[in-house]
Design an enzyme around this catalytic site. Structure first.
Site, short mmCIF file in Angstrom:
data_model
loop_
_atom_site.label_atom_id
_atom_site.label_comp_id
_atom_site.label_asym_id
_atom_site.label_seq_id
_atom_site.Cartn_x
_atom_site.Cartn_y
_atom_site.Cartn_z
N LYS A 210 48.63 47.55 32.35
CA LYS A 210 48.52 46.80 33.61
C LYS A 210 49.78 45.96 33.76
CE LYS A 210 46.15 43.09 36.04
NZ LYS A 210 45.07 42.11 36.06
N GLU A 259 42.30 30.03 41.44
CA GLU A 259 42.12 30.34 40.01
C GLU A 259 42.37 29.15 39.10
OE1 GLU A 259 43.60 33.69 36.73
OE2 GLU A 259 44.01 33.94 38.86
#
Length: 449
Positions: A210, A259
């Protein structure tokens, strides 16, 4: 607010009449509850901050201006150096409060760049690899409780008239008139999609699992930008996010990030995995996101990465359930909240060093992804996706991940956004995701995307 300033002048006079034993003195008085955003204005270059937690957190919203002490660090050991310097700084600070004044502990505010050297170039001059500062004048509000605080060096108390004059000029000036942007800068769409394709090749070769690829866009205005209208917009439109602004000289870094990287309160930690995104487009049902194989794999990598990084320091209080769908303005995200218990004492910055950069903003394997990004991203990130927030003398603190954000520098604004790439990602879809995330700041600036 003028009554709070009068009380602060009185406390200042009392402190000036004695000899403080510490080099730094914080003077704190009660104040009327107001929006911190409307105080301690942003009209002149210097150091300023605004920090508001998500609604429901029951934390202090704080604004500040000026700085009495600044901590800076560069390089790979910047987290450790900052935490060590903070301990020394707090050891030399004392506080005087007027009566039963309810107030937040004295806190440093600031942040760190995504990677060492990422803030060396425009528009990030003045931010550096890591910088936290103790605001000279700050105002905090939590519900009906509020306080006003002045932090001074003990030697300044010998000239109280100079400090009194500083307090007289503390209230904000009038806002500058808003001006529309004259152009939208290059979006780098072709370069971004080309970088996505290079990432897909890296997945095929097995070099990466990723990577989170960022993109920068730009706006130019005909006059210098007053950030206050944009900050008010973020405050009203995104109550479930951390709303922030950090000013260094003529540059202001601001945004509304969903976040939380890490929160430490005593022996308890809170953090969260937030990865996997779907445009809401009026959809009330996030089923397609919850069933998405691509988004599910991306999210699982982030969860595993967080637990592995914190394993030497903390353990989960309970088994983690499946990810949930979390709604934000215009977006659905896959979300896993986590609560952990510390195994041993550690400063919030030391914990953040183990955690940053997570797979949600960098990729996996972490070091390989960071090296790939350094070679392939079109523009340096600066503090985008780095940790920002505060810490206190106990080593407690809150650090968020700087997302949905931009830098204003005089007549220009630079917008940042990123998308998580895994095998099966599509260049056009990832480009569209970054554009959707940039609308948070575009709307705040009054720009149609």
């Amino acid at each position: 607010m003028r009554s709070a300033l009068r009380q602060l002048r009185r406390l200042l006079a009392e402190a000036s009449a004695t000899a403080p034993a510490s080099p730094l003195v914080a003077l704190t008085v009660p104040a009327p509850a107001r929006s911190p955003l409307e105080l301690l204005g942003w009209a002149v270059p210097g150091s300023a901050l605004w920090w508001e937690p998500p609604e429901g957190d029951r934390e202090w919203a704080i604004s500040g201006r000026g700085e009495v002490l600044q901590l800076e660090a560069r390089g790979a050991r910047r987290f450790t150096r900052l935490s060590n310097d903070a301990r020394a700084a707090f050891a030399g600070l004392s506080e005087r409060r007027l009566g039963e004044c309810e107030a937040a502990p004295v806190r440093f505010f600031g942040g760190l760049s995504f990677a060492p050297g990422a803030a060396d170039e425009a528009p990030w001059q003045g931010f550096g690899d890591g910088c936290f500062w103790l605001p000279r004048l700050s105002y905090g509000c939590r519900g009906e409780a509020a306080f006003l605080r002045l932090v001074v060096r003990a030697r300044e108390l010998a000239r109280p008239e100079k400090l009194q004059a500083e307090l007289d000029a503390a209230l904000p000036s009038a806002a500058l008139p808003a001006t529309p942007p004259s152009c939208f800068g290059p979006s780098g769409a072709a370069a971004y999609q080309a970088a996505v394709r290079r990432a897909l090749d890296a997945f095929q070769s097995g070099a990466l699992r990723k990577v989170v690829l960022s993109r920068r866009s730009g706006l130019r205005f005909s006059d210098p930008v007053d950030p206050r209208p944009a900050l008010r917009s973020l405050r009203s439109r995104h109550p479930d996010a951390f709303r922030f602004a950090l000013q260094r000289g003529p540059a202001i870094f601001f945004g509304a990030t969903p976040e939380r990287l890490l929160e430490r309160s005593g022996r308890k930690l809170r953090c969260e995995a937030l990865a996997g995104t779907l445009a809401r487009n009026g959809q009330r049902n996030p089923r397609s996101l919850l069933e998405s194989d691509k988004d599910g794999r991306e999210h699982q990598l982030v969860r595993d990465d967080i637990l592995e990084a914190l394993a030497p320091f903390a353990r989960p209080d309970a088994p983690l359930g499946p990810p949930r769908a979390r709604a934000q303005r215009g977006l659905w995200h896959l979300w896993t909240p986590m609560e952990l218990a510390l195994r041993k004492p550690a400063h919030v910055l030391e914990l953040a060093q183990a955690l940053h950069p997570t797979a949600a903003v960098c990729g996996t394997p972490r070091r390989k992804a960071a090296r790939w990004l350094a070679k392939n991203e079109p523009a340096p990130r600066g503090w985008y996706s780095g940790p920002i927030g505060w810490f206190d003398a106990a080593g407690d603190g809150v650090l968020a991940v700087a997302l949905r954000c931009a830098v204003i520098r005089r007549q220009q604004a630079f917008l940042y956004a990123g998308a998580g790439l895994v095998e099966g990602s599509e260049p056009a879809r990832e480009l569209a995701e970054t554009a959707l995330k940039q609308t948070v700041v575009l709307e705040a600036l009054g720009v149609s995307s």
